[in-house]
Design a protein around this motif. Structure first.
Motif, mmCIF file in Angstrom:
data_model
loop_
_atom_site.group_PDB
_atom_site.id
_atom_site.type_symbol
_atom_site.label_atom_id
_atom_site.label_comp_id
_atom_site.label_asym_id
_atom_site.label_seq_id
_atom_site.Cartn_x
_atom_site.Cartn_y
_atom_site.Cartn_z
ATOM 1 N N PHE A 136 3.316 12.313 0.650
ATOM 2 C CA PHE A 136 3.213 11.786 -1.101
ATOM 3 C C PHE A 136 2.331 12.651 -1.825
ATOM 4 O O PHE A 136 1.455 13.724 -1.215
ATOM 5 C CB PHE A 136 2.186 10.516 -1.017
ATOM 6 C CG PHE A 136 2.749 9.454 -0.181
ATOM 7 C CD1 PHE A 136 3.570 8.466 -0.528
ATOM 8 C CD2 PHE A 136 2.608 9.148 1.218
ATOM 9 C CE1 PHE A 136 4.304 7.364 0.054
ATOM 10 C CE2 PHE A 136 2.848 8.480 1.875
ATOM 11 C CZ PHE A 136 4.086 7.414 1.437
ATOM 12 N N ASN A 137 2.638 12.728 -2.996
ATOM 13 C CA ASN A 137 1.605 13.738 -3.770
ATOM 14 C C ASN A 137 0.346 12.986 -4.353
ATOM 15 O O ASN A 137 0.328 11.717 -3.815
ATOM 16 C CB ASN A 137 2.399 14.227 -5.147
ATOM 17 C CG ASN A 137 3.100 13.045 -6.125
ATOM 18 O OD1 ASN A 137 2.285 12.019 -6.049
ATOM 19 N ND2 ASN A 137 3.916 13.535 -6.851
ATOM 20 N N LEU A 138 -0.535 13.140 -5.110
ATOM 21 C CA LEU A 138 -1.876 12.532 -5.235
ATOM 22 C C LEU A 138 -1.420 11.593 -6.157
ATOM 23 O O LEU A 138 -2.473 10.644 -6.465
ATOM 24 C CB LEU A 138 -2.623 13.729 -6.008
ATOM 25 C CG LEU A 138 -2.982 14.932 -5.167
ATOM 26 C CD1 LEU A 138 -4.354 15.621 -5.686
ATOM 27 C CD2 LEU A 138 -3.472 14.305 -3.677
ATOM 28 N N GLN A 139 -0.256 11.308 -7.132
ATOM 29 C CA GLN A 139 -0.193 10.384 -7.745
ATOM 30 C C GLN A 139 0.543 9.042 -7.048
ATOM 31 O O GLN A 139 0.864 7.918 -7.456
ATOM 32 C CB GLN A 139 1.022 10.807 -8.915
ATOM 33 C CG GLN A 139 0.299 11.570 -9.956
ATOM 34 C CD GLN A 139 -0.003 13.154 -9.397
ATOM 35 O OE1 GLN A 139 1.067 13.629 -8.923
ATOM 36 N NE2 GLN A 139 -1.039 13.477 -9.786
ATOM 37 N N GLY A 140 0.721 9.523 -5.825
ATOM 38 C CA GLY A 140 1.139 8.213 -4.781
ATOM 39 C C GLY A 140 2.964 8.423 -4.805
ATOM 40 O O GLY A 140 3.347 7.374 -4.188
ATOM 41 N N ASP A 141 3.329 9.444 -5.503
ATOM 42 C CA ASP A 141 4.832 9.379 -5.384
ATOM 43 C C ASP A 141 5.239 9.943 -4.006
ATOM 44 O O ASP A 141 4.718 10.855 -3.430
ATOM 45 C CB ASP A 141 5.617 10.433 -6.416
ATOM 46 C CG ASP A 141 5.349 10.015 -7.804
ATOM 47 O OD1 ASP A 141 5.255 8.853 -8.031
ATOM 48 O OD2 ASP A 141 5.073 10.801 -8.576
#
Lengths: 122, 122
Positions: free
Chosen positions: B25-30
């Protein structure tokens, strides 16, 4: 599942999936088993143990033998890993059943390291 | 094939086969993709790249994205790895087709390390 393309080996890198399934031999050239999995340190990402599967018939009575990574040396001619352990030593080495639930403890890890005279991870 | 018992995680150790298949995941939660394989340094046994599979449909047009291991952080709540990369950055990142033969070169490795601003392995 990975396709074969990820299993490519560059000069100094090797894919974990390529290590898995690789044979393990002793210095006398006897096949001891096959690498089944690799245990990594979560933080450093360093391989600490190769989990070698060994013996049994159709998985019955088969055992996992953790080998300290530091004890393995890749042999290009053999196409597998060499480890300086005779069969008898291996038979008495720390192992666990494939069918059983198994949880690593620091005590177990220390026992493995000591048995193979490897620098202790724990 | 390994049975589930080898996939056990002790406090500080994790099995390579448990890492494979873990979401990223990325830090945005995607969700960016899934770890497909790990590239290890042959000598030190250290994980250098996570090979993330990404996109495509039934494997067609799907790509592998090598991510520097140093850029991954395991997030227990998410049950996956976090990497500080937005989707757009990832789309332009070094990658290779799953169907194609691919050979790592030091130049390619340096390009990956530089793209993610990671300490260079090469």
């Amino acid at each position: 599942m990975a396709s074969d393309e990820t299993k490519v080996t560059s000069g100094t890198l090797i894919a974990a999936e390529k290590v898995e399934g690789t044979d393990v031999f002793n210095l006398q050239g006897d096949k001891l088993g096959t690498v089944d999995d690799i245990m990594l340190d979560k933080v450093s990402g360093k391989a600490i143990y190769a989990i070698m599967s060994f013996g049994g018939f159709l998985g019955i009575g088969a055992k996992y033998h953790p080998l300290p990574w530091a004890r393995l040396r890749y042999d290009r001619d053999k196409g597998g890993y060499l480890v300086d352990v005779d069969r008898k030593t291996l038979e008495n080495a720390p192992s666990y059943d494939m069918d059983a639930d198994f949880l690593w403890t620091p005590e177990y890890g220390r026992r493995v390291d000591k048995y193979y005279n490897a620098p202790s991870y724990w």
